[in-house]
Design a protein around this motif. Sequence first.
Motif, PDB file in Angstrom:
ATOM      1  N   TYR A  53       0.677  -1.132  -0.014  1.00 12.43           N
ATOM      2  CA  TYR A  53       0.066  -0.818  -0.067  1.00 12.43           C
ATOM      3  C   TYR A  53       0.979   1.089  -0.417  1.00 12.43           C
ATOM      4  N   ARG A  56       2.202   1.804  -3.539  1.00  8.22           N
ATOM      5  CA  ARG A  56       1.657   2.186  -4.563  1.00  8.22           C
ATOM      6  C   ARG A  56       1.416   2.946  -5.548  1.00  8.22           C
ATOM      7  N   ASN A  57       1.662   2.945  -7.260  1.00  6.54           N
ATOM      8  CA  ASN A  57       1.751   4.069  -8.277  1.00  6.54           C
ATOM      9  C   ASN A  57       3.291   4.596  -8.132  1.00  6.54           C
ATOM     10  N   ILE A  58       3.882   4.504  -7.244  1.00  6.48           N
ATOM     11  CA  ILE A  58       5.348   4.439  -7.196  1.00  6.48           C
ATOM     12  C   ILE A  58       6.374   4.678  -8.646  1.00  6.48           C
ATOM     13  N   PHE A  59       6.113   3.899  -8.986  1.00 11.58           N
ATOM     14  CA  PHE A  59       6.713   2.912 -10.296  1.00 11.58           C
ATOM     15  C   PHE A  59       5.591   2.221 -11.664  1.00 11.58           C
ATOM     16  N   PRO A  60       5.793   2.215 -12.198  1.00 16.34           N
ATOM     17  CA  PRO A  60       4.793   1.574 -13.563  1.00 16.34           C
ATOM     18  C   PRO A  60       4.868   0.625 -13.742  1.00 16.34           C
ATOM     19  N   THR A  61       3.215  -0.326 -13.480  1.00 22.60           N
ATOM     20  CA  THR A  61       3.652  -1.638 -14.006  1.00 22.60           C
ATOM     21  C   THR A  61       3.820  -2.011 -15.451  1.00 22.60           C
ATOM     22  N   THR A  62       5.248  -2.748 -15.968  1.00 24.23           N
ATOM     23  CA  THR A  62       5.349  -2.401 -17.505  1.00 24.23           C
ATOM     24  C   THR A  62       5.169  -4.094 -17.456  1.00 24.23           C
ATOM     25  N   GLU A  71       6.115  -5.664 -11.813  1.00 27.85           N
ATOM     26  CA  GLU A  71       6.001  -4.729 -11.150  1.00 27.85           C
ATOM     27  C   GLU A  71       6.555  -3.595 -10.067  1.00 27.85           C
ATOM     28  N   SER A  73       6.609  -1.355  -8.471  1.00 28.35           N
ATOM     29  CA  SER A  73       6.369  -1.389  -7.504  1.00 28.35           C
ATOM     30  C   SER A  73       6.972  -1.873  -6.245  1.00 28.35           C
TER      31      SER A  73
END
Length: 102
Positions: A53, A56-62, A71, A73
Amino acid sequence: MRALSSFLVSLVRLIFGIIEAILGIRILLKLFSANPSAPFVQWIYDFSAPLLYPFRNIFPTTEFAGQYVVEFSAVFALIVYSIVASLIVRFVAMGLTSRERR
């Protein structure tokens, strides 16, 4: 005091070892596109969600090659939890060592 120090260090390592294992398994399951409706996969995703949690959304899932999902993050969370575990172990060891010197 030495026994208490060893116990606390072992406890911290155990707890963070479990956290790191769960996150590592999640990373592998996502990487190889495991079926999210499988009970084990769903349990890992549900159990690791609160651990991820704050990240979340610190780095993109590629997605690579159309099937491999990284993932980032979760990878970052794994690194941060490892560093936090190391710091806690050092502080516990230092704190109890300084008490023994008194």
